[in-house]
Structures are given as structure tokens and as C-alpha cells.
Design an enzyme around this catalytic site. Structure first.
Site, PDB file in Angstrom:
ATOM      1  N   ALA A  62      71.746 125.551  -1.752  1.00 38.88           N
ATOM      2  CA  ALA A  62      70.585 125.609  -0.875  1.00 38.88           C
ATOM      3  C   ALA A  62      69.472 126.433  -1.505  1.00 38.88           C
ATOM      4  O   ALA A  62      68.302 126.126  -1.376  1.00 38.88           O
ATOM      5  CB  ALA A  62      70.979 126.211   0.463  1.00 38.88           C
ATOM      6  N   GLU A  72      66.531 122.547  -7.121  1.00 36.07           N
ATOM      7  CA  GLU A  72      66.319 121.945  -8.443  1.00 36.07           C
ATOM      8  C   GLU A  72      65.223 120.878  -8.399  1.00 36.07           C
ATOM      9  O   GLU A  72      64.600 120.570  -9.391  1.00 36.07           O
ATOM     10  CB  GLU A  72      67.610 121.256  -8.937  1.00 36.07           C
ATOM     11  N   ASP A  74      25.715 115.102 -17.749  1.00 35.86           N
ATOM     12  CA  ASP A  74      24.503 114.570 -18.366  1.00 35.86           C
ATOM     13  C   ASP A  74      23.677 113.915 -17.275  1.00 35.86           C
ATOM     14  O   ASP A  74      24.081 113.880 -16.111  1.00 35.86           O
ATOM     15  CB  ASP A  74      24.831 113.621 -19.518  1.00 35.86           C
ATOM     16  N   ASP A  93      29.633 110.863 -23.499  1.00 33.32           N
ATOM     17  CA  ASP A  93      29.949 109.449 -23.727  1.00 33.32           C
ATOM     18  C   ASP A  93      29.928 109.029 -25.190  1.00 33.32           C
ATOM     19  O   ASP A  93      30.504 108.026 -25.548  1.00 33.32           O
ATOM     20  CB  ASP A  93      29.036 108.541 -22.890  1.00 33.32           C
ATOM     21  N   ASP A 119      30.492 113.433 -28.832  1.00 34.75           N
ATOM     22  CA  ASP A 119      30.836 114.266 -27.678  1.00 34.75           C
ATOM     23  C   ASP A 119      32.323 114.603 -27.628  1.00 34.75           C
ATOM     24  O   ASP A 119      32.734 115.446 -26.845  1.00 34.75           O
ATOM     25  CB  ASP A 119      30.468 113.543 -26.368  1.00 34.75           C
ATOM     26  N   THR A 146      68.532 116.456   5.745  1.00 33.21           N
ATOM     27  CA  THR A 146      67.443 116.553   6.723  1.00 33.21           C
ATOM     28  C   THR A 146      66.132 117.142   6.220  1.00 33.21           C
ATOM     29  O   THR A 146      65.091 116.546   6.422  1.00 33.21           O
ATOM     30  CB  THR A 146      67.869 117.292   8.001  1.00 33.21           C
ATOM     31  N   ASP A 147      66.166 118.293   5.554  1.00 32.10           N
ATOM     32  CA  ASP A 147      64.852 118.901   5.322  1.00 32.10           C
ATOM     33  C   ASP A 147      64.056 118.298   4.173  1.00 32.10           C
ATOM     34  O   ASP A 147      62.888 118.614   3.993  1.00 32.10           O
ATOM     35  CB  ASP A 147      64.910 120.437   5.261  1.00 32.10           C
TER      36      ASP A 147
HETATM   37  P1  ATP Z   1      21.368 112.171 -21.305  1.00 24.85           P
HETATM   38  O1  ATP Z   1      22.067 113.356 -21.838  1.00 24.85           O
HETATM   39  O2  ATP Z   1      20.915 112.400 -19.935  1.00 24.85           O
HETATM   40  O3  ATP Z   1      22.079 110.890 -21.472  1.00 24.85           O
HETATM   41  P2  ATP Z   1      19.523 111.298 -23.348  1.00 24.85           P
HETATM   42  O4  ATP Z   1      20.009 109.913 -23.352  1.00 24.85           O
HETATM   43  O5  ATP Z   1      18.059 111.501 -23.325  1.00 24.85           O
HETATM   44  O6  ATP Z   1      20.008 112.140 -22.148  1.00 24.85           O
HETATM   45  P3  ATP Z   1      20.324 111.526 -26.084  1.00 24.85           P
HETATM   46  O7  ATP Z   1      20.986 110.209 -26.105  1.00 24.85           O
HETATM   47  O8  ATP Z   1      20.907 112.680 -26.826  1.00 24.85           O
HETATM   48  O9  ATP Z   1      20.139 112.032 -24.614  1.00 24.85           O
HETATM   49  O10 ATP Z   1      18.839 111.286 -26.605  1.00 24.85           O
HETATM   50  C1  ATP Z   1      17.978 112.346 -26.883  1.00 24.85           C
HETATM   51  C2  ATP Z   1      16.570 111.834 -26.996  1.00 24.85           C
HETATM   52  O11 ATP Z   1      16.463 110.967 -28.114  1.00 24.85           O
HETATM   53  C3  ATP Z   1      16.126 110.989 -25.812  1.00 24.85           C
HETATM   54  O12 ATP Z   1      15.589 111.754 -24.795  1.00 24.85           O
HETATM   55  C4  ATP Z   1      15.079 110.107 -26.439  1.00 24.85           C
HETATM   56  O13 ATP Z   1      13.842 110.788 -26.524  1.00 24.85           O
HETATM   57  C5  ATP Z   1      15.607 109.888 -27.829  1.00 24.85           C
HETATM   58  N1  ATP Z   1      16.372 108.644 -27.905  1.00 24.85           N
HETATM   59  C6  ATP Z   1      17.509 108.333 -27.252  1.00 24.85           C
HETATM   60  N2  ATP Z   1      17.953 107.114 -27.575  1.00 24.85           N
HETATM   61  C7  ATP Z   1      17.088 106.633 -28.475  1.00 24.85           C
HETATM   62  C8  ATP Z   1      16.985 105.416 -29.229  1.00 24.85           C
HETATM   63  N3  ATP Z   1      17.880 104.448 -29.110  1.00 24.85           N
HETATM   64  N4  ATP Z   1      15.938 105.272 -30.050  1.00 24.85           N
HETATM   65  C9  ATP Z   1      15.038 106.247 -30.196  1.00 24.85           C
HETATM   66  N5  ATP Z   1      15.062 107.404 -29.545  1.00 24.85           N
HETATM   67  C10 ATP Z   1      16.069 107.612 -28.682  1.00 24.85           C
END
Ligand code: ATP
Length: 939
Positions: free
Chosen positions: A287, A291, A333, A663, A667, A760-761
Site C-alpha cells: 500500500a 509503484e 516573432d 521558423d 533559429d 478501489t482507490d
Molecule cells: P519577424 O521576426 O516578425 O518574422 P521579419 O520577417 O521582418 O520579422 P526577418 O525575416 O529577419 O524578420 O527580416 C528582417 C528584415 O529583412 C525585414 O524586416 C525586411 O526589411 C528584410 N527582409 C525580409 N525578407 C526579405 C526578402 N525576402 N527580401 C529582402 N528583404 C527582406
């Protein structure tokens, strides 16, 4: 497959054509469905053998190998040997039931975990029967043609067929942390693995570019498979909570030893049956050592994971469920998590002034009008006249649109219901803006074919494409033969800083330092309006290898709207109420970040501080004051992935439990470092998803809130059933102890004790694992991560409950002794004490409500499983008293109406006591009540 023309074990030595012929596949069509089946039969599934999967029979056997179980088994054999047949068989029956319950629970927990893991499995893109499709990576067979892009995990060992600027991170396999470039050229047979530039290996990932490749080996035949074979049975990892529970189960053992010794000695002195006493001690031991606690906890955790999955949060491991309940900082973000990620170009800022763009979302109809919101602060167009883009004075606008369309990786396709976009929504918005002006990417590329792309690089925040001269009738602006036009877009401060000239209605002019500042200020103003801002520029080069970003000609700025998600404001308020801080960590401009942070309620005023990522660049040299400032800040802008890592570190050092979203490929270190790494299911790369503890299948911030709520509920439920089971067990010990101290005969027989524990319990305990959580669950601060499952208050409560129950049971026993002629010790009197204990334990389940919940309406009374468990246990107890076979084994006897009255009355007392204790604590507070009681007793 055809006969091998070259060495099958060295696919890197073969040419692309040879490898395709060898695998009997074409890159246009891939394998056929029938061939896939055939090859799967031959090679098996593409999975690494689960070396640590215990077979079911082993789990079953383990249920019967505990020390105490063996002890009990010996007792059963002893009983059988001396002719106590019923006793012996009953003990065996109890043992079997106990083992089966454990087995079923553990199997359920395991199956549940396995199907949860399947939900987070990686899908891969494959070409079969001429069509591209997403399939689970386990279904790949040798010869399959797969298509990968940056951020994808390599799902099997592949031979590269058609790479496009391909790079892969192979550190998982080779230890080399710098991404390596890949080609399709054949290599020598003796090239070591780390240098096989035409191969991609399972478990590594693509960091850049894209590729079509053919599968050459799968499952355990891959290089990763060969390594994992040598690792063999990996030990099953226990979560901190499971470990705590393991030890908690044994906390009552010293007390057990004391009670067992007293009972044995007292019995011996009074000349009682020694075998009975030994059995009693063993029954008490069973009791006291629950485990099953860790395994029931696993089941509760797994159930929580399912519920989170239903609310779009997939959790990858049990430990994260616990951590969620302690999370006090959510670093998120902006784009797509707090906002809709549905962008629309709404404004251009050119040398000649502003241009407003009409039409929202995916609507390709819209017009361009002059307007100058910068002048009077309103967005009203200066003139209603729609701009004609072919007029020479509007050429800079047309060029801005062209650069947006050229320097782009998204696509827009027409469907019956309108248009559909793929790729980055920001780039898609630029394509849609182009379509509003009649600029279509395909035809523009005919005129200006792309010669090179420099992908977006978060550290420079720009992207560029190089274009050769094509059909001159389409584009506004062409270079001479032998020259390339470079289209550049990026963060305003990066592009504007790199520009030395500007494009005006009259042609190209120099850009003075004052003008540079003005452009930056314009971008700041657009951002302050909540627009996402990009700068657009161009230049001419003579070679595709020339630097894309020096000496740019600035065309202008483009602003996009990305509305906040619906409901987000109340969710963020909900997080604040729950004692969690929401911190925005974005790559975007400080102005945009602040505007959105304000509109979703992350900050309340316009003076909120915004920390720029660059301020975190040198974390070692931060002063204490700076650290404090950063800990308090709620908006971080222009943050790069390394900054995220430092920010997490800062908060963790200050004792916080941090959830962080991410994402991109870059990251993943931050996702791993965070206590809860959160990746996006739709937007996130596979690498980010693999690194994360939680994947949001709808990319929605709200799902984090729900997951935290679930995490808190689960911990609360685990605490409930632990406290419940431990107090039930303790009450059995204290009952025997009290009776012995009063020199009463045994109020509970060994088999009765076993029956209570095994039959029971456990039902109410399981049911407690499914409570919904009190109403104020998200109004409380997060749990301190160091807080034990059983707090000091819980231990005190445990003692009180043990006391309440044992006093009631022994009281009932004494009364029953008076009622029945046989006196104390008669079967009827023992039945009364047995049933009083059983029912007291059942009612005791209601003492498990949260302190702040109502007496009648609370998470326990509203849990239908609890009522089901009580009904079931009551039926079993009535059966135990009246069914001849069982009552014989348990030595119970009918107790008549007055007996039942005693059972009912006395068994309700601990419930009453428990509720009074809760109410007193609610009114006076736990510590104060403690002092008052102390004063009452001792002063
Ligand atoms: P969050 O963190 O909210 O997703 P974000 O998308 O702005 O923000 P990043 O992807 O790091 O963050 O982009 C940083 C900056 O680079 C953007 O604010 C934009 O000015 C520029 N940027 C993002 N994507 C492109 C792209 N495909 N071509 C050119 N400049 C870009």
C-alpha cells in the site's frame, strides 16, 4: 532495377545518367506506384529501427518483478503450503489484477506516446507517377526522386541530380559545422564521407538552394542507420517529474517500517497469529509504495499532449508539458504569429512623393494615386487621378514595381476562385502590386532573364537578382549588351545606406548625406504607421560575380499592411493575467514593431522602449544596468538569430523559463536553448520544427496560450492524484497504527488492504488525472520550476487527512464492536471498519479541489470520470460485502442497516474535515492559519 553498370556501394562515383539508369527511374516521372510497392517489399520502410522499444511481454513480466510483489508471492505460496487455500488464491488473484492494471496502463501510455510522435513526423516532397506529392519520409524507397529546398531535412541517403546553389549542413554526421556546397559531378571511390559533394545524407539538412536528388539507400542502410546500429538500446529518458515521482513513492517507507515494527511487536506480545501479522505488514508495504505513480503520470501527460494537439500545439516530449506550466516569458516573432501574414502593398515613397495603392488582399485589381500622407498626416490621396504607368513621369514607380517583381521568389497563379500565392507573403504582395500595374513576372523575366540570385541574407537584410538583356519591348529599363541589371530589395537602413544615387523623374541624381537621412526618416514614419517597409534599388554591373550591394541607385520605399490577428489582443491580455510576459522579438523595423506591439497590447504606451538587436551584439560586455533594461524591455527589433540566443540566455540567468518562437534554419540554436522552443507548422522550416519542443500547426500565438493552460492543468492533476493516492495509503498505515496503540485487534485484514489499493482507490485516482483545472488557472502566476510536486502545505495536508481518516475508521470500528455481539474483531465489526475506510477514501476525492474553487461546483465535482469512478468503486464494494466468493476471501460479513449507517456517517467525517481545512485556509491564508493553530495549541 537494371544490372549494375557501376559499383552499387559507391553511388558518388556514378554519373547522373548512370545512377538514374541503375535505379531505373527518370527525373520527369519518378517511380510508379506499383514499383514503389515492389521496392518497399524488397527494402522495407525508411526508418531507423527503434532499438529501445520494449516488447510487450517484457512490460508484462516487469509488473511482477518488484521486490514487494515477490514478497507477496512468497507469502501466497506460504499460505498455500500450510493449507490456507482461500487466502493463498486470493493473494495470487490480487497480484494478477495488480499486474494487469499496471500492464494495461503502461501499454496505453506507450501507444499513446508513439502515436503522438507520429504526428510530429517529417513529410518529404517526392515525384511519383509524374506528380510531386508530400509523403511521410518513412515511405521513401531507393530510386525515389525527392525535391528539397533550404530548411528541409534530408530524409534518406541521396545522390544529387540537379542542384541549384545547394548547400547542406552535415554537422550531425561529420562534425563539420560550416555548410558544404554540393554539385552533381561524379567523384572517386575513395573520397571520404565529409567530402562527397554529390551526396546528401539522412539526418543532415539543406541550408541553401534547392535540389532534385535520387534516393540511394533508406532506413538502416543509410550512413545514419549504420551509426545508430552501433548505439544499441538507448536508455529511456525519464522526465524530471517522473524522477521526482519515483522517489516520492518511497517517501512513506520509513513511516511504514515504524508502523510495521510496532504492529509486529504488539501482535507478538499479545500472542496473535504471527503469519497474519507478517501478511499485514506486507500488505501495508504494498500500500505504501505506489509503484504505479510514474506510469499514471505518463498517462496523464500523454493525455495532455493529445489535448494540446487538438488545439494545434504538437509537443515533442513529455518534459515540455511540465515546463509549459512554469513558463513566464513568451518571446514571439511578429509576422504571422501576431499578425495575419497576409500582406498588401499600400504605399510607395518615391523621390517625387508618395503613391497610394488601392485594393486589398489577393485582389489583383487596384490603382495608383498620388498622395502625400507625410505632409498632412492623413492618408487621403492628393488627387483622385489614377496614375498611368506608361507616362514618363511615372517611370520611377514602374521601376519600383519591376524591382519588387524581379527580386522575388514567390508565385501567383490564377484559379477559378481568384488567385493563389506560394512563397513568402511579403514577396507575393509585391507580385500582386505588379499585377495591378499589368506587370507579370513571367513576361518580365522574358525581357530580363535572371542570371543570378543572391538569396535574402538576414545578416545584411537584403536580396538581389541579376538580369541579362532579353526582349526589349517589356521592361522599362534595359542595360546594354554585356551588362546586367541588378534588382535589390531589403530593409530600408541597409539599402539606403548602400545607395549613392537616387532615381528621379528626370533621371539618376546623386544622393546627399542629408537626403540619406531624409529617406531613413521617411521609412521610420511609414514604420510608425505600422507598415512593413522595404527599400528598392537598382544598379548595373558587367559581371554576375560583381558585388550586388555597393553603389546602389535608390528607387524608393514600399510599405505593406499586415493586420494583427483577430483575438490576439485578448490572448495577450490572458497571458499577462496568467503572470507571463509577452516579448516581441522581430527582425522587422523598430517603428513597425512598436506600432504592432501597441495595437496587440504587448505594450500600453507609445513611449515603450524598443531595443535594437545590435545592442545585444556583444553580450559579454553588458553592464548590469543594461541587462536589467533588456530584461524589462518588451520589444526587440532588427534582431538576428544570435541575438535571440543571447536574449534567452539573459532571461534564463535571471531565473525565467522562456518560450521562444522561430521558423528559419538559423533559429534552431535559439529553439534548442529556449526552455520551450516553438516552431511554426506552416511557415517554419523542417529544421526549426525538428529543433523545437512544440510545433504550432496553425502558426497562431493563441495556441501557445492554450498549451500553457493545458500544461498548468496537467501539473495540477498530477499533484491531485499524487496527494490523493498518498493520503489513501497513509490513512491505511495510520489506521493500523492507531488501532494498535489503542490495543484494538486489527481493524483491517491484509487482503482487505490489498483490495483497497488494487481495486478501489485507483479508479478515482485515474479520474483525477482528467480534471479540467480550476477557473482561475490562468489568473495565477506560473509555477516556480523548483517547486516540488508535494509542497510543505501538501505534506501537512497529507498528515491531516491521514489523521482524519484513521480516527473515523477506528471510531467506526469501536462503535461497530459495540453494536455487534461479537465485539471488536468480529467479522461484522471488521467489515464496518473496512467499508468505512473504503468509502472515506472515495469521498476524500472531493478534498482534492483547488483551494480557490467552490465547495460544490469545482473541477472535481464537474469531472464526470470522478462520478463514474465512484459509482464503479461503490458497486465493487457492495459486491465485496455480499457476493459469497469474494466476501469469503475478504472475510467480510453482512453488516445490516445500522452497520451501513455507521459506515456512511463515519466515512463522511474526513470529507467534512478536509473541506473545513480548505475553507479555513482560504480565509486565513496557509501560513497565517499555521501560526494561528500553533498559537492555539502552544500559547
Ligand atoms: P519577424 O521576426 O516578425 O518574422 P521579419 O520577417 O521582418 O520579422 P526577418 O525575416 O529577419 O524578420 O527580416 C528582417 C528584415 O529583412 C525585414 O524586416 C525586411 O526589411 C528584410 N527582409 C525580409 N525578407 C526579405 C526578402 N525576402 N527580401 C529582402 N528583404 C527582406
Amino acid at each position: 532495377m537494371t544490372d549494375a553498370q557501376t559499383d552499387e556501394d559507391h553511388p558518388w562515383t556514378q554519373s547522373v545518367d548512370d545512377i538514374l539508369t541503375y535505379h531505373d527511374v527518370s527525373t520527369d516521372d519518378g517511380l510508379s506506384g506499383g514499383e514503389v510497392e515492389h521496392r518497399r517489399d524488397q527494402y522495407g520502410r525508411n526508418e531507423l529501427r527503434k532499438t529501445d522499444r520494449k516488447p510487450w511481454w517484457k512490460i508484462l513480466v516487469e509488473q511482477f518483478t518488484g521486490f514487494i510483489i515477490i514478497l507477496l508471492g512468497i507469502a501466497a505460496i506460504g499460505a498455500l503450503a500450510i493449507g490456507e487455500t482461500i487466502e493463498g488464491i486470493s493473494v495470487v488473484a490480487v497480484l494478477v489484477i495488480n499486474g494487469l492494471v499496471g500492464f494495461v496502463t503502461e501499454m496505453r501510455a506507450r501507444n499513446s506516446m508513439e502515436s503522438l510522435q507520429e504526428m510530429t513526423q517529417i513529410e518529404t516532397r517526392v515525384r511519383r507517377d509524374g506528380e510531386d506529392q508530400e509523403i511521410p519520409a518513412e515511405e521513401l524507397v531507393p530510386g525515389d526522386v525527392v525535391i528539397l529546398e533550404a530548411g528541409d531535412i534530408v530524409p534518406a541517403d541521396l545522390r544529387v541530380i540537379e542542384p541549384s546553389r545547394l548547400q547542406a549542413d552535415e554537422s550531425a554526421l561529420t562534425g563539420e559545422s560550416v555548410p558544404v556546397g554540393k554539385t552533381s559531378e561524379p567523384l572517386d571511390a575513395d573520397v571520404p564521407l565529409a567530402e562527397r559533394s554529390n551526396m546528401l545524407y539522412k539526418g543532415t539538412y539543406v541550408t541553401r538552394g534547392s535540389v532534385e536528388a535520387v534516393v540511394v539507400s533508406t532506413g538502416m542502410d543509410t550512413e545514419l542507420g549504420k551509426i545508430s546500429q552501433s548505439l544499441q538500446e538507448a536508455a529511456e529518458e525519464k522526465t524530471p517529474l517522473q524522477e521526482k515521482l519515483d522517489s516520492l513513492g518511497h517517501k512513506l517507507v520509513p513511516f511504514l517500517l515504524v508502523v510495521a515494527t510496532i504492529v509486529l511487536i504488539a501482535g507478538w506480545i499479545r500472542g496473535q497469529d504471527l503469519l497474519l501479522m507478517v501478511e499485514e505488514a506486507i500488505a501495508l508495504a504494498i500500500a505504501t509504495v505506489p509503484e504505479g505513480l510514474p506510469i499514471v503520470a505518463t498517462l496523464v501527460l500523454a493525455r495532455g499532449m493529445w489535448r494540446m494537439a487538438e488545439r494545434n500545439a504538437l509537443i515533442s516530449d513529455l518534459a515540455s508539458v511540465e515546463t509549459l506550466g512554469s513558463t513566464n516569458i513568451i518571446a514571439t516573432d511578429k509576422t504571422g504569429t501576431l499578425t495575419e501574414n497576409e500582406m498588401t502593398v499600400s504605399r510607395f515613397e518615391l523621390a517625387s512623393g508618395s503613391v497610394e495603392v488601392t485594393g486589398t488582399g489577393l485582389d489583383t485589381e487596384g490603382s495608383f494615386r498620388r498622395g502625400d500622407p507625410d505632409v498632412d498626416g492623413t492618408d487621403s490621396p492628393e488627387s483622385d487621378a489614377t496614375l498611368q504607368l506608361d507616362e514618363p513621369q511615372n517611370h520611377p514607380l514602374r521601376e519600383a514595381l519591376e524591382v519588387g517583381v524581379l527580386c522575388n521568389n514567390a508565385s501567383v497563379t490564377g484559379t477559378d476562385e481568384g488567385v493563389e500565392t506560394t512563397g513568402d507573403p511579403m514577396e507575393a504582395a509585391l507580385l500582386i502590386a505588379g499585377l495591378k500595374a499589368g506587370i507579370d513576372r513571367e513576361s518580365l523575366l522574358d525581357s530580363l532573364p535572371e542570371a543570378r540570385e543572391v538569396s535574402f541574407d538576414p545578416s545584411v537584410k537584403m536580396m538581389a537578382t541579376y538580369h541579362a538583356k532579353g526582349d526589349p519591348s517589356v521592361a522599362t529599363y534595359h542595360e546594354e549588351d554585356g551588362h546586367y541589371r541588378v534588382a535589390v530589395k531589403g530593409a530600408p537602413e541597409s539599402v539606403v545606406e548602400s545607395a549613392t544615387r537616387k532615381v528621379t523623374d528626370e533621371g539618376v541624381a546623386d544622393l546627399s548625406p542629408e537626403e540619406t537621412d531624409e529617406w531613413i526618416a521617411k521609412a521610420d514614419r511609414m514604420a510608425a504607421d505600422g507598415l512593413r517597409v522595404l527599400a528598392l534599388a537598382r544598379k548595373t554591373v558587367t559581371d554576375t560575380e560583381d558585388d550586388p550591394y555597393g553603389d546602389l541607385e535608390l528607387i524608393g520605399l514600399v510599405g505593406m499592411i499586415d493586420p494583427p490577428r483577430e483575438e490576439i489582443k485578448s490572448t495577450i491580455q490572458g497571458c499577462k493575467d496568467a503572470g507571463m510576459r509577452v516579448v516581441m522579438v522581430t527582425g522587422d523595423h523598430a517603428g513597425t514593431a512598436k506600432n504592432i506591439a501597441r495595437s496587440v497590447g504587448i505594450v500600453d504606451s507609445d513611449d515603450a522602449e524598443v531595443v535594437e538587436g545590435s545592442e545585444l551584439d556583444d553580450p559579454e560586455s553588458l553592464s548590469d544596468a543594461e541587462k536589467e533594461r533588456f530584461e524589462d524591455a518588451s520589444i526587440f527589433a532588427r534582431v538576428n538569430p544570435e541575438n535571440k540566443l543571447d536574449l534567452i540566455d539573459l532571461h534564463q540567468r535571471a531565473g525565467s523559463i522562456v518560450a521562444m518562437t522561430g521558423d528559419g534554419v538559423n533559429d534552431s540554436p535559439a529553439l534548442q536553448k529556449a526552455d520551450i522552443g516553438v516552431a511554426m507548422g506552416k511557415r517554419g522550416t523542417q529544421v526549426a520544427q525538428e529543433a523545437a519542443d512544440m510545433i504550432l500547426s496553425d502558426d497562431n500565438f493563441e495556441s501557445i496560450y492554450h498549451a500553457v493552460r493545458e500544461g498548468r492543468i496537467i501539473f495540477g492533476n498530477i499533484r491531485k492524484f499524487v496527494l490523493y493516492l498518498m493520503s489513501c495509503n497513509l490513512s491505511e498505515l495510520t489506521t493500523i497504527l492507531l488501532a494498535t496503540l489503542l490495543a484494538f485487534p486489527l481493524p483491517l485484514l491484509p487482503l482487505q488492504i490489498l483490495f483497497l489499493n488494487v481495486v478501489t482507490d485507483i479508479f478515482p485516482a485515474f479520474a483525477l488525472g482528467a480534471c479540467e483545472g480550476g477557473e482561475d488557472i490562468m489568473q495565477r502566476p506560473p509555477r516556480d520550476p523548483d517547486e516540488p510536486i508535494m509542497t510543505r502545505t501538501n505534506w501537512t495536508e497529507l498528515g491531516l487527512y491521514g489523521l482524519f481518516i484513521s480516527v473515523s475508521v477506528v471510531g467506526a470500528f469501536a462503535i461497530a464492536g459495540g453494536i455487534y455481539a461479537g465485539g471488536l474483531g468480529s467479522e461484522a465489526a471488521v467489515t464496518v471498519s473496512f467499508l468505512t475506510l473504503a468509502f472515506a477514501q472515495l469521498w476524500h476525492v472531493f478534498n482534492m479541489r483547488e483551494l480557490t474553487s467552490g465547495i460544490l461546483r469545482n473541477e472535481v465535482t464537474e469531472n464526470r470520470y470522478v462520478w463514474g469512478a465512484l459509482a464503479l468503486s461503490t458497486l465493487i464494494l457492495i459486491g465485496a460485502t455480499y457476493l459469497p466468493g469474494i466476501s469469503l476471501a475478504l472475510s467480510t460479513a453482512p453488516i445490516g442497516l445500522e452497520g451501513w449507517a455507521v459506515v456512511l456517517g463515519m466515512s463522511l467525517l474526513p470529507l467534512l474535515g478536509g473541506q473545513i481545512e480548505r475553507e479555513l485556509r482560504r480565509h486565513f491564508g496557509t501560513p497565517k492559519l499555521g501560526t494561528k493553530l500553533h498559537a492555539l495549541i502552544f500559547d
